[in-house]
Each structure stands twice: as structure tokens, then as C-alpha cells.
Scaffold this active site. Structure first.
Site, PDB file in Angstrom:
ATOM      1  N   ALA A 167      -8.414  -0.639   4.485  1.00  0.00           N
ATOM      2  CA  ALA A 167      -9.452  -0.400   3.628  1.00  0.00           C
ATOM      3  C   ALA A 167     -10.547   0.280   3.840  1.00  0.00           C
ATOM      4  O   ALA A 167     -11.514   0.063   4.605  1.00  0.00           O
ATOM      5  CB  ALA A 167     -10.199  -1.915   3.207  1.00  0.00           C
ATOM      6  N   PRO A 187     -15.437   4.292  -3.615  1.00  0.00           N
ATOM      7  CA  PRO A 187     -15.272   5.241  -4.989  1.00  0.00           C
ATOM      8  C   PRO A 187     -16.124   6.494  -4.604  1.00  0.00           C
ATOM      9  O   PRO A 187     -15.613   7.598  -5.253  1.00  0.00           O
ATOM     10  CB  PRO A 187     -16.319   4.300  -5.836  1.00  0.00           C
ATOM     11  CG  PRO A 187     -16.084   2.922  -5.360  1.00  0.00           C
ATOM     12  CD  PRO A 187     -15.892   3.122  -3.936  1.00  0.00           C
ATOM     13  N   GLY A 207      17.083  20.515 -16.044  1.00  0.00           N
ATOM     14  CA  GLY A 207      16.730  20.554 -17.550  1.00  0.00           C
ATOM     15  C   GLY A 207      16.511  19.299 -18.248  1.00  0.00           C
ATOM     16  O   GLY A 207      15.866  18.267 -17.605  1.00  0.00           O
ATOM     17  N   GLU A 228      -3.637   9.670   3.298  1.00  0.00           N
ATOM     18  CA  GLU A 228      -4.062  10.149   4.694  1.00  0.00           C
ATOM     19  C   GLU A 228      -4.285  11.670   4.832  1.00  0.00           C
ATOM     20  O   GLU A 228      -4.007  12.371   5.672  1.00  0.00           O
ATOM     21  CB  GLU A 228      -2.573  10.032   5.427  1.00  0.00           C
ATOM     22  CG  GLU A 228      -1.933   8.765   5.745  1.00  0.00           C
ATOM     23  CD  GLU A 228      -2.936   7.626   6.649  1.00  0.00           C
ATOM     24  OE1 GLU A 228      -3.725   6.878   6.028  1.00  0.00           O
ATOM     25  OE2 GLU A 228      -3.028   7.984   7.971  1.00  0.00           O
TER      26      GLU A 228
END
Lengths: 418, 364
Positions: free
Chosen positions: A141, A145, A371, A395
């Protein structure tokens, strides 16, 4: 002596992992893409058993084990290949499914950080759980933000409560890969980045292990993503979250240097080429499928023929092969350097730059070249197009890694090349 | 077992070549390009480094064993100095290596020692042809069997040192296969044309050669009456050229980096601008990635890997693209100064474009 043959143990492992990719990943690949936030438990349980029998995997091979192996190997003169083996495994699993690869228990960035920076006691406390009966997950972690690649802008705080000898963590973390599985689905842990001195900038940055079930730590949001949907990406809020003093990784005193921070950045020397390996796996899957489909439709690639005589499709495929192979070899070199303790931050970021570039180009071109077939969800191509992009983002984005490469080439510090 | 480090022996050779590239080739490069002539003493000095001699076994008067890996390492290191000079030094490879790979025992005994034992001499080869879609596996020059002999007809181009060559290997289309023939440069029907004026490689004398019914006895067909497989020859050529593209690109890259660290703009060095720094990062990354591909191709050739031919082709394809990208950007980083012939980057850019075209001009 220059040698491009994979070591025997890697060859053997590769065969096994390929079987897993073909039989346990590809058949459910589409299902877990369409059913975001469902967890591929069958695959996870299988991998848990398999990985356990192999003695575990981790982003950062256990140093003690490596040292012992090193000592053993010195006798037999086998150089270490831990990272190279991991690269092959990640490449093959990502060839199977890049999102499901991220669900492999026990091998994520949290344990990498513990392996890299933890004391022997910490390694014992946090890493042994991966060898238990149930699959256990870990996560990193770091991002907030307002702080992505600029990790020095992290605002989460860690204050020491001297009475209880606990760290009190406060802040909000986003983009935590496998955070839900680490905290809610298993007895895992996350490694949280926070500052112990808000005035100290990078010098105050430390990482803390927060175990599943710790009060004050909660998963608040599951992201809905462009790709790698089998893997959870979550937001985590830390509100007066108390962890024992011993959960800090690295030294608890703030010095004027950024040595601690640089140490943390060192993890990237291994993780960045591993992400490149993931990129290469997706790109190889794409190129193989593209060539198969072209062949079915009567298009064969005339290698060895001058470009003036080739069709555009042939030229595109040949260029893709060049890109894929050269990116893979550079990735292997970066990890071979890591295995042999050769300083490799330049090569690590180079492989990440080229890996991200190549897989994005190859998947985008392949969808276009086939396609209406390429654009359809009948095939996995459009999924790989979506999965691929993550490798150019996490990363460190391709741009951050270009900065790192340029700084190393030019011999510049961060302040000289911003 | 993966390894990316050269052997000690290779490293010693590379150090020596590195000094030669820096102290001899590079200082001579500009004048050689302008005067369209490379000083013979520098070519001789390069020849005496013994790269080719060391890849020929002692029964043919060499002192080593062939290794494509050593060859690409050497080619890369030498081309760092100058491409024309490197191609000139290595011209005898074009004659000796096809014999070593494909020649009969008699051909080897007869033709290799006179080249290997002597000072540098222009033994050469003629592969390319003057057409836009030249294809080494589909030559317009034809060889026809005529009794015990073969008769060669066609037009060759980009033949190094043809005017002063003693012997050359001429490649021709024999029933759909590319086959080599050992031809005396002054033989009947061999007409060396004008020296070619090109975009780059000005210091390397390249000629057109017209083959007017050139009669070649069977014993001078490369590999004898049964002929030979062309793959080892073209593979070796691709690996060599790709390695030279890497070495030359590295030269342009290093020059641009030094310039960017020196040149001031708006109160900082130009390298401190992300627009330039990102270009540099990409150039460095691409060079290193393609370099690994070239090494792998050479390693595959040495180890008889199934994908060796394809990988050599991919390596040259990638190296040609990379060389153009890198040399173009080197000029760009120097800005207007890059366009001025006082700096070497424009020379590298002109040579850089050539790798998409060159075929059979070098071998390792």
C-alpha cells in the site's frame, strides 16, 4: 561465457507452469474477466499447494535461503538463478492470464518488501504464514490519491505512542493490488508506506506491516478496471490503526540522508523487470494467437525475405517478433544481473520501459490486424489489449522509468533531471 | 545457463579492438569519408588484430576456432570506431568464411592459407544486385551448367574492393538456389564497373561488376559438385551487419549524450530537458535490447539452434530500424549542429540508413 540457454531447472519448471496456464487459466480467463470481483479459488488453491511444494515463491527470494543455496552452489559452481526463474514463471502465468497471475498467493509486493528490508524475526513472523494450509495473500500500500509515482508526496502518517509502544497509522491508500485478498479473504498482511516525520520528506518515509484483522484498517473500495479484472485493486483507510513497534521495516530513527528511501527503491530493481516479464507473457500470448489466426487464413510469414517483397501484415508480425524477443532478452539480462548482485537499476527500468511499450504496441496492433475478429470478445485478444496496459502503468509508469533510465545514462540526480 | 558476460579471452580482444576503434578508426573516419579512401596502414593495423585469423583453425594457418559470438562482439566494438573502416578491415571475411563454412577440404587448403598468412589483401565477394527488391535467396545473376563448367551471367553491385581484388566469391542463381563460385577478379568476362557513389560508406570502395558469360570450372564451385547450403553464409552476414549497426549506433548515442550534457539552453544543460532526456532513455534502451538479440542470434548460430536463421534475420531487421532511429535522434539532439559535417553524427545517420539495404557486406 555468453549463453542463451535457460538453466535446466527453469526448463523443467516452465513445462509445469505451461500446463497450469493452459489447463487452469485459459479456460476460465473470460469468465473472471466478465465477473469482476469474483475470486478464482480453484486456481488459487491449486497454486497454493503447488507453490508450497516448491518451497514458496516470492518477489524477493529469501536471502537466507539464497545464501545457503549460494554456499551449496559454490561447491557445484551453479550461479544463482532465483530471479531468472521467477521471471520465467511470471511470463508463463501471464501468458495464461495476467489477472489471475496476480492472484497467486504469497508472492506479491508486500512479502517482497519484508524479504528485502525485514529483520530475521520479522521474516519469520510475517512470511511463514504462506506455508500454511490455507492460501494467504500480501499487498503493498504505497499510492495515495495525491501521490502516485511521486512517492515522496505520501501523506499517511505513523506516530509512535510511547506508552503502548505502538505505531498509530492514519491515512488513505489506493490502488492496492490484492489488498482485499490480503486483508479480507485470508490471514495476510499489507505493507503500508507512511511518514514518521512530516518535515523530513523522503528521509521520514517508512514502511509498516499491517496484518489482517487489525482494528482501524479497512478496505473501502474495490476498483472497477480496464483489465486484469480477476485481480482486486482496492482502497484502504487507516484510522488510528495501531500496530506493534516491531512492525516497522527498517530503522525507526530519521536521519538527514535518504538512504532508507533509496533502500526501498532498490526493491524496484527486481520488481520492475518482473513486471516486464508479465508484459512479455501477454505479448507472447497475443503474437502466438495472431500468427495462428493468420495461418488459418492462409497468411504465412516469410522470414528471411527482404521487406520490399513482404506484405504489410508480414512486416508487422516480424517487427512484433523483434520487439518481443529483444524486450524479453533485456528483461532476462536485468534479472541475471540482480541474481549475480550486479548493480542494475538502469537495466531494470530499461526492461520496464521496453516491456510496457512492446506489449501495448503488440496488443493494439494485433486487435487491429484481425479486424472484426480481433475486436470481438469471442477471442481473448481484446482482453489482452486491456490487460496489457497495466504493465505500462504500475511499478512506475513508462515515463517515470524513462526518467530513471535517463538519469542513470546521464549521471544525473533527481534534482538535475526533474 | 543464461550468461551475459564475455569470456576473459573475448574481453581482452574487445579491449584491444576498443583501443583501435578509438585511437585509429575514429580519428581517421571523417577524412576518409571526405577523401573516399581509408588509409591502408589503418586497415592493416585492424587486420593485425587477428579477428579472422583467430576464427580459422591451424590446419589452414589460422590460430583458433570460429565463433559467431566472438565475431559479433568484435564487429560491434570495431564499428564503434567507424563503419567503413570496419567493413574494409573485415573484407577478407567475405572470402574466407564461406570457404570455412561450406568449402571442400581441397578448396579450404588451396584458398584460405594465402589470405590468412599474408598482410591484408582484398579478397572479396559479390552478392548484391542493382534492383530495388534485391533478394539474396532469389538472385537475378544466373549460373548455368555447361559440360564440366558453369557459366555466370548477370550484374552485381556493392562489391567491396572489386577493382583491386585478387579473387572473389560470386553468388549466382543455380536452378533456384543461391550458390557461390570462386572467381578470379581478372578472369575472362569479369568486368569491374565504376566505383559506386552512395549515400554513405564513402570511404569503402564499392563497385558494380558485370559478369559476361564467366566460365567457372566445377572445382571452383563452392562446396564442390554438390554445392552448398546458402543459409550459414547469409546468417553470418546478417549477424555481422546487425552487430555493426549496434556498435555504430552506440557511437552516435554516446556522442549525443556528451553533447547534451555540455550544451546550455535556458540556463540548464540540454540533457536536463525531458524532451531530450526521454529520447536518450529510449535510444539507450533500444540499443541494449537489440544488442541482446544480436548476441542471441550469434549464440544460436554457434550452437546449431533450430531458430538460428530466423533469429539472425530478426536481429538485422531490428538493428536496421534501431540504427536509423538512434542515428536520426543523435542528429536531432545536436540540432542544427548535427547537420554540419564538423560533427560525426550526420555521417552515422547516412551510414545508419544503409543497414536496411546492406547484404553480404560483412560476415562473422
Amino acid at each position: 561465457m555468453i549463453d542463451f540457454s535457460p538453466p535446466k531447472p527453469i526448463k523443467q519448471m516452465n513445462n509445469v507452469v505451461e500446463t497450469v496456464a493452459v489447463n487452469m487459466m485459459r479456460p476460465v480467463s473470460r469468465y473472471f474477466d466478465e465477473n469482476e470481483h469474483e475470486i478464482p479459488w480453484d486456481f488459487i488453491n491449486f497454486m497454493h499447494t503447488a507453490v508450497k511444494s516448491m518451497g514458496g515463491i516470492s518477489m524477493a527470494p529469501d536471502e537466507k535461503k539464497e545464501k545457503k543455496k549460494d554456499a551449496d552452489k559454490k561447491k557445484k559452481k551453479h550461479p544463482p538463478i532465483g530471479y531468472q526463474r521467477l521471471a520465467h514463471m511470471v511470463e508463463m502465468l501471464s501468458w495464461g492470464d495476467a489477472g489471475m497471475y496476480l492472484c497467486v498467493p504469497g508472492g506479491m509486493l508486500g512479502s517482497a518488501a519484508v524479504s528485502a528490508a525485514g529483520t530475521p524475526e520479522q521474516k519469520k513472523r510475517f512470511l511463514t504464514r504462506f506455508m500454511g494450509d490455507e492460501p494467504v495473500f500480501d499487498a503493498m500500500a504505497m499510492t495515495e490519491p495525491q501521490a502516485g509515482s511521486d512517492t515522496s508526496a505520501i501523506r499517511a502518517t505513523a506516530d509512535l505512542d510511547e506508552e503502548t509502544n505502538e505505531w498509530i497509522l492514519n491515512g488513505e491508500k489506493i490502488f492496492v493490488t490484492a489488498g482485499d485478498k490480503a486483508l479480507e479473504q485470508s490471514n495476510g498482511f499489507i505493507v503500508v508506506w507512511a511518514t514518521i516525520d512530516t518535515d523530513a520528506g523522503r528521509a521520514g518515509m517508512r514502511s509498516f506491516v499491517v496484518e489482517a484483522g487489525t482494528p482501524g484498517c479497512s478496505v473501502t473500495k474495490m476498483e472497477e478496471k480496464l483489465g486484469i479484472r480477476a485481480s482486486d485493486t482496492v482502497s484502504i483507510v487507516l484510522q488510528d490503526c495501531r500496530v506493534p513497534y516491531e512492525n516497522i521495516l527498517g530503522s525507526p530513527t530519521v536521519k538527514k540522508t535518504t538512504k532508507g528511501f533509496k533502500g526501498a527503491m532498490k526493491t524496484f530493481d527486481a520488481t520492475r523487470p518482473i513486471i516486464a516479464a508479465q508484459a512479455v507473457g501477454i505479448a507472447r500470448a497475443t503474437l502466438e494467437l495472431l500468427k495462428e489466426e493468420l495461418e488459418k487464413n492462409g497468411v504465412t510469414i516469410r522470414y528471411g525475405t527482404p521487406r520490399q517483397k513482404l506484405t504489410n501484415i508480414e512486416r508487422e508480425v516480424i517487427d512484433m517478433e523483434v520487439q518481443l524477443r529483444s524486450a524479453w532478452l533485456l528483461t532476462l539480462k536485468a534479472l541475471w544481473m540482480a541474481d549475480n548482485k550486479i548493480h542494475n537499476p538502469k537495466e531494470a527500468s530499461m526492461s520496464k520501459v521496453i516491456g510496457g511499450d512492446v506489449v501495448v504496441k503488440i496488443t493494439q496492433k494485433a486487435v487491429a490486424l484481425l479486424g472484426p475478429l480481433g475486436y470481438s470478445r469471442d477471442m481473448l485478444l481484446e482482453k489482452w489489449f486491456r490487460d496489457a496496459k497495466i504493465t505500462d502503468l504500475y511499478e512506475g509508469t513508462g515515463q517515470i522509468n524513462r526518467l530513471v533510465v535517463a538519469r542513470h545514462i546521464l549521471g544525473y540526480r533527481g534534482s538535475q533531471l526533474r | 545457463m543464461y550468461s551475459f558476460s564475455p569470456t576473459e579471452e573475448q574481453q581482452m580482444l574487445l579491449d584491444a579492438i576498443g583501443r583501435y576503434a578509438e585511437n585509429d578508426l575514429r580519428p581517421a573516419a571523417r577524412e576518409a569519408d571526405e577523401e573516399t579512401h581509408f588509409p591502408p596502414n589503418i586497415i592493416e593495423k585492424g587486420w593485425e588484430m587477428g579477428v579472422l585469423q583467430a576464427s580459422v583453425p591451424d590446419e589452414y594457418f589460422g590460430f583458433g576456432e570460429h565463433s559467431a559470438v566472438t565475431g559479433v562482439l568484435a564487429a560491434e566494438a570495431m564499428a564503434y570506431g567507424d563503419l567503413s573502416g570496419t567493413l574494409a578491415v573485415m573484407v577478407p571475411n567475405l572470402f574466407v568464411l564461406p570457404l570455412l563454412f561450406c568449402g571442400t577440404e581441397e578448396q579450404k587448403q588451396e584458398h584460405i592459407p594465402p589470405v590468412i598468412e599474408a598482410e591484408w589483401k582484398p579478397y572479396t565477394a559479390a552478392l548484391m544486385e542493382p534492383k530495388f527488391d534485391f533478394d539474396p535467396n532469389d538472385l537475378a545473376t544466373v549460373a548455368e551448367a555447361d559440360g564440366e563448367d558453369y557459366v555466370l551471367r548477370g550484374e552485381k553491385a556493392f562489391v567491396p574492393f572489386a577493382a583491386e581484388a585478387e579473387k572473389m566469391i560470386v553468388y549466382a542463381n543455380l536452378d533456384g538456389e543461391t550458390q557461390g563460385f570462386i572467381v578470379s577478379a581478372d578472369g575472362e568476362g569479369v568486368e569491374v564497373g565504376q566505383r559506386q557513389k552512395l549515400l554513405g560508406l564513402n570511404a569503402l570502395p564499392l563497385f558494380t561488376v558485370n559478369l559476361e558469360s564467366v566460365r567457372v570450372p566445377q572445382r571452383d564451385r563452392l562446396g564442390g559438385p554438390e554445392g552448398h547450403d546458402f543459409a550459414p553464409i547469409i546468417d553470418s552476414s546478417r549477424a555481422a551487419l546487425a552487430a555493426m549497426a549496434v556498435g555504430m549506433s552506440k557511437a552516435a548515442f554516446d556522442y549525443a549524450v556528451e553533447y547534451a550534457k555540455d550544451r546550455e539552453v535556458f540556463g540548464v544543460k540540454v540533457a536536463q530537458k525531458q524532451a531530450i532526456a526521454f529520447m536518450i532513455a529510449e535510444m539507450g534502451t533500444e540499443i541494449e535490447a537489440i544488442r541482446m538479440l544480436v548476441w542471441e542470434a550469434a549464440w544460436m548460430l554457434d550452437n546449431g539452434q533450430r531458430e538460428a536463421s530466423k533469429t539472425a534475420y530478426l536481429a538485422l531487421t531490428g538493428a536496421a530500424n534501431m540504427a536509423m532511429m538512434v542515428t536520426d535522434r543523435a542528429v536531432q539532439i545536436l540540432g542544427g549542429h548535427g547537420y554540419i559535417r564538423e560533427h560525426p553524427v550526420e555521417l552515422w545517420m547516412r551510414n545508419g540508413r544503409g543497414f536496411a539495404t546492406f547484404s553480404g557486406l560483412a560476415m562473422v
